[in-house]
Design an enzyme around this catalytic site. Structure first.
Site, short mmCIF file in Angstrom:
data_model
loop_
_atom_site.label_atom_id
_atom_site.label_comp_id
_atom_site.label_asym_id
_atom_site.label_seq_id
_atom_site.Cartn_x
_atom_site.Cartn_y
_atom_site.Cartn_z
N ARG A 159 -1.51 -0.48 -8.58
CA ARG A 159 -2.84 -0.01 -8.19
C ARG A 159 -2.81 1.52 -8.16
NH1 ARG A 159 -4.11 -1.34 -2.32
NH2 ARG A 159 -4.36 -3.48 -3.09
N ASP B 87 0.82 -1.20 0.00
CA ASP B 87 0.00 0.00 0.00
C ASP B 87 0.86 1.26 0.00
OD1 ASP B 87 -2.64 -0.80 -0.13
OD2 ASP B 87 -2.81 -1.13 2.02
#
Length: 324
Positions: A198, A148
């Site tokens: 992402r 992340d």
């Protein structure tokens, strides 16, 4: 500036306030809304939610909530939760029909600050070694991993760790945030063969010196970055709930002849469920970001900050009789 424009920075500031965390955590109305965005507190609860999503044709990425770890023992505990989660995901994987797709339906997401990145001394190395341990267990379980993104001060360290780990774990993905000025260049650097990126808009409070502040500027940056990824040789992961960006992603993919298994959409657990199902019905790959655990506060507050409707729902729930 609109009221919603003032609320977002205030909510993001509150997401890092221990005093406000104590207050919000004590509210009886909080738990109901938290349950909308967070899939329980234990691995068993997360796996149950994951199984339900998988049965609907969606993919999942599971995040054990936690960030800004200040003690080594906390980081070690986070690793142990991921290792237990991966054992259960390995058993769940045995139940999934293997269609031969190159796309992994099972994934975990890691925040490096939860693994010790901010610890005094060599937090970078501690986080890298903990991430390596989790990546090795994930590879054995047949589960993908994505690292992340967090606030901009961690970006260089995070991308450095990703590059190191990809030497042994080439399917490792990472997250880039479109609101940062640097992200278009990062997309160009990281859109090579085998990469998994992402792309999200960004969910932290950042200064104007490093991040776009206006929504229109963030949206325009997202579209520029998305086009770079779609034109690249990697696997774009389009993390958005924005209908305009969903339409643009489909258009960009068509322009470069990307097949259905060469990119995916991603949405958050508890948000736009009907749209998630619609995309799956149209044969798109759709992955749900599924968080769980006790350390839900920061994540919860960022979800409230993202959409005024979320905050309005929460505030209404505090008024006696408003839930009838």
């Amino acid at each position: 500036m609109a009221k919603s424009g003032l609320l977002r920075p205030a909510m993001l500031a509150a997401s890092r306030s221990p005093r406000i965390e104590r207050t919000v955590s004590r509210m009886s109305a909080t738990r109901k809304l938290v349950d909308r965005f967070v899939a329980g507190r234990s691995e068993d609860e997360a796996i149950a939610s994951a199984a339900a999503l998988l049965s609907s044709g969606r993919y999942i990425t599971i995040d054990y909530l936690g960030e800004d770890t200040t003690e080594l023992d906390q980081a070690i505990d986070t690793v142990s939760h991921y290792l237990e989660l991966l054992l259960q995901l390995a058993r769940l994987r045995e139940l999934i029909d293997n269609t031969g797709s190159i796309v992994g339906p099972l994934e975990v997401s890691l925040k490096l600050s939860a693994l010790g990145q901010s610890l005094p001394g060599d937090g970078h190395t501690i986080a890298r070694d903990h991430a390596y341990q989790i990546c090795a267990a994930a590879a054995a379980a047949g589960v993908w991993v994505t690292i992340d993104a967090e606030d901009h001060t961690t970006t260089d360290s995070t991308l450095s760790i990703v590059r190191e780990l990809r030497a042994d774990f080439p399917t490792l993905g990472t997250v880039l945030q479109a609101y940062l000025h640097r992200t278009e260049s990062d997309c160009q650097d990281l859109a090579g063969h085998g990469s998994r990126i992402r792309l999200c808009k960004g969910a932290y409070r950042e200064p104007a010196s490093v991040a776009y502040q206006r929504k229109t500027d963030v949206d325009e940056s997202y579209l520029r970055c998305l086009r770079v990824l779609m034109n690249g040789d990697g696997y774009p992961m389009v993390a958005t709930h924005d209908p305009a960006i969903i339409d643009a992603a489909q258009r960009f993919a068509t322009e470069v002849d990307r097949k259905a298994d060469e990119f995916e959409f991603q949405m958050l657990y508890g948000i736009r469920d009907a749209e998630q199902r619609r995309l799956v019905e149209e044969k798109h790959h759709l992955r749900v970001y599924l968080p769980y655990g006790d350390q839900w506060y920061g994540y919860f507050m960022r979800r409230l900050a993202e959409r005024p409707a979320n905050l309005a729902f929460f505030l209404r729930s505090l008024v006696p009789g408003s839930q009838r």
